[in-house]
Design an enzyme around this catalytic site. Structure first.
Site, mmCIF file in Angstrom:
data_model
loop_
_atom_site.group_PDB
_atom_site.id
_atom_site.type_symbol
_atom_site.label_atom_id
_atom_site.label_comp_id
_atom_site.label_asym_id
_atom_site.label_seq_id
_atom_site.Cartn_x
_atom_site.Cartn_y
_atom_site.Cartn_z
ATOM 1 N N SER A 75 -8.546 2.458 8.429
ATOM 2 C CA SER A 75 -9.025 2.384 7.049
ATOM 3 C C SER A 75 -8.085 1.568 6.172
ATOM 4 C CB SER A 75 -9.177 3.806 6.491
ATOM 5 O OG SER A 75 -9.603 3.756 5.151
ATOM 6 N N HIS A 125 0.854 -1.187 0.000
ATOM 7 C CA HIS A 125 0.000 0.000 0.000
ATOM 8 C C HIS A 125 0.885 1.230 0.000
ATOM 9 C CE1 HIS A 125 -3.416 2.635 0.879
ATOM 10 N NE2 HIS A 125 -2.571 3.288 1.650
ATOM 11 N N ASP A 179 -15.762 0.590 6.514
ATOM 12 C CA ASP A 179 -14.835 1.619 6.050
ATOM 13 C C ASP A 179 -15.506 2.555 5.051
ATOM 14 O OD1 ASP A 179 -12.178 2.883 5.763
ATOM 15 O OD2 ASP A 179 -12.336 2.137 3.716
ATOM 16 N N LYS A 188 -8.622 -2.969 5.317
ATOM 17 C CA LYS A 188 -8.813 -3.463 3.947
ATOM 18 C C LYS A 188 -7.746 -4.500 3.594
ATOM 19 C CE LYS A 188 -9.324 0.841 2.515
ATOM 20 N NZ LYS A 188 -9.793 2.144 1.981
ATOM 21 N N ARG A 217 -15.623 10.863 7.143
ATOM 22 C CA ARG A 217 -14.386 11.545 7.557
ATOM 23 C C ARG A 217 -14.157 12.755 6.665
ATOM 24 N NH1 ARG A 217 -10.217 7.137 6.869
ATOM 25 N NH2 ARG A 217 -8.705 8.832 7.008
#
Length: 453
Positions: free
Chosen positions: A185, A84, A163, A189, A170
């Site tokens: 978050s 990520h 999420d 995932k 948010r």
């Protein structure tokens, strides 16, 4: 058990929430038994008061468990990996890294995002390839991983529904930049992908979410703690994001640069990130014994063409016509026979002679975004052909009137103000600056590694 207003009050007053209390909150978000204003109030309380590690870990685990959690064949044990990135300019690492990891024997169920604000999204880049389908069911993902070894897909409806609710709110409540909420978050995932190992590319600098190394390191540490807490071997790379990654920014152009990289002709900075992140993942899975062997294996997969074959197979498995995929991956191809080319190209010229000291990636990204390469609201379309190619390198000596940037645009055309902002994004130094510039040149993007405990 405390009521929702009691939970909000408890967090607002700075107390730590118990596992049970966090579970209650996430359950009511998922089952829609809580009012939106109450979710907003809780988000603001978390933003204001923060969370201790244990709370963040529980929040992440409960978010992960709010939907489907993937399961893999047992012969893949230890091999399922992902990465990520916190987002950068020209960040096309996934397009090269996923097939390189597959070529090294990993299974990579890469669930990616779309671009928002000035950062580009991997899914938007891939969708500039005609026929590429990012919507794949869990069964299809399983099948593609079995035959190819990697896929790059969007978040399915069933994955981490909590999420989706929190993410949207948010944004609406100005609580985006909260460490526990960002951590929950991202890691929920990845946790739902049931990974053996996860590597995070946490960026800092002018064109990143965090401007300095210290605050980026705090985020990296929080992500690493939460990932390891969920039982995934999680490590992070802290990398500098001031300019652009590679020379191309914009969806189609970045696909071209990724394909060039997979053909062994990639820029050094992109290869550095791909080999650092990939090498760390191979080490965490135990496929190699040390980082340098990991980096070498990834580099060999990219330069030797094994990763390119995987990318071609992945395109075909995700809906691209065989002829199209083959043509894009052939050695000398005219990419614009397949990918959309913008109607207009414009070259910007250097205002004087000198040495290229700096190019401001953030300015570049913001202007391309306004020209249609990005979106302001989720769901808006993007123009895949809009982008820019950097025609000079840092440390390069240039004469006056040399093309330094090629802008690919359609409608709207760039305004005089935007053109002058782009010109100001280039910093030229005198020849005396060359020495310091060359020293900077030898510096790398990766500044620090955080390894799992």
């Amino acid at each position: 058990m405390l009521s929702i207003p009691d939970l909000i009050k408890k967090k607002r007053d700075g107390a730590a929430l118990s596992d049970e209390e966090i579970k209650t909150f996430i359950h009511s978000v998922t089952n829609k038994t809580i009012q939106e204003c109450q979710i907003g109030a809780m988000l603001m309380a978390i933003w204001q008061k923060g969370m201790v590690n244990k709370e963040t870990e529980t929040l992440t685990r409960e978010m992960m468990s709010s939907g489907e959690v993937m399961s893999w064949p047992k012969e893949w044990a230890g091999l399922v990996v992902d990465k990520h990135s916190t987002g950068g300019v020209g960040d096309k690492v996934s397009l090269v890294l996923a097939p390189a990891l597959a070529a090294c024997g990993c299974k990579v169920p890469m669930i990616s995002g779309r671009g928002l604000a000035h950062t580009g999204g991997t899914l938007d880049k891939l969708e500039s390839i005609p026929g590429f389908n990012i919507h794949q069911s869990t069964a299809q993902i399983l099948q593609i991983l079995g035959s190819v070894g990697c896929c790059i897909v969007g978040q399915t409806e069933m994955l981490v529904p909590a999420d989706r609710v929190l993410y949207a709110l948010r944004d609406a409540t100005s609580t985006v930049d909260s460490l526990p909420l960002i951590t929950g978050s991202i890691i929920s995932k990845k946790g739902a992908e049931s990974l053996s190992a996860l590597v995070l590319d946490v960026k800092f600098g002018r064109a990143a979410l965090y401007k300095d190394l210290q605050s980026a390191k705090q985020l990296a540490q929080s992500l690493v703690n939460a990932g390891n807490g969920l039982g995934m071997r999680t490590g992070a790379v802290l990398s500098c994001m001031d300019g652009t990654i590679g020379r191309c920014v914009g969806n189609s152009l970045e696909v071209i640069e990724s394909l060039e990289t997979l053909k062994g002709r990639g820029p050094d900075d992109l290869m550095e990130l791909v080999t650092s992140l990939g090498g760390l993942l191979l080490k965490m899975t135990g496929l190699v014994s040390d980082l340098s062997e990991g980096r070498r294996k990834i580099s060999d997969a990219v330069i030797g063409g094994a990763a390119l074959s995987k990318f071609q197979a992945m395109m075909e498995a995700q809906g691209v016509a065989n002829e199209t995929a083959r043509s894009l991956c052939s050695t000398h191809t005219d990419y614009y026979n397949i990918l959309r080319k913008s109607e207009h190209q414009m070259d910007l010229k250097t205002p004087a002679d000198g040495v290229v000291v700096d190019v401001d990636g953030l300015v570049l990204a913001e202007i391309l975004h306004k020209l249609g390469a990005g979106r302001t609201k989720a769901g808006e379309p993007v123009n895949h052909s809009v982008g820019a190619e950097l025609l000079v390198s840092l440390g390069q000596r240039v004469g006056k009137g040399v093309s330094w940037l090629r802008l690919h645009h359609e409608d709207p055309a760039p305004t005089p103000d935007q053109i002058s902002r782009l010109q100001n994004a280039l910093t030229l130094g005198s020849h005396e600056d060359t020495q310091t510039q060359q020293q900077q040149q030898q510096q790398t993007l990766v500044k620090e590694l955080l390894l799992p405990h």
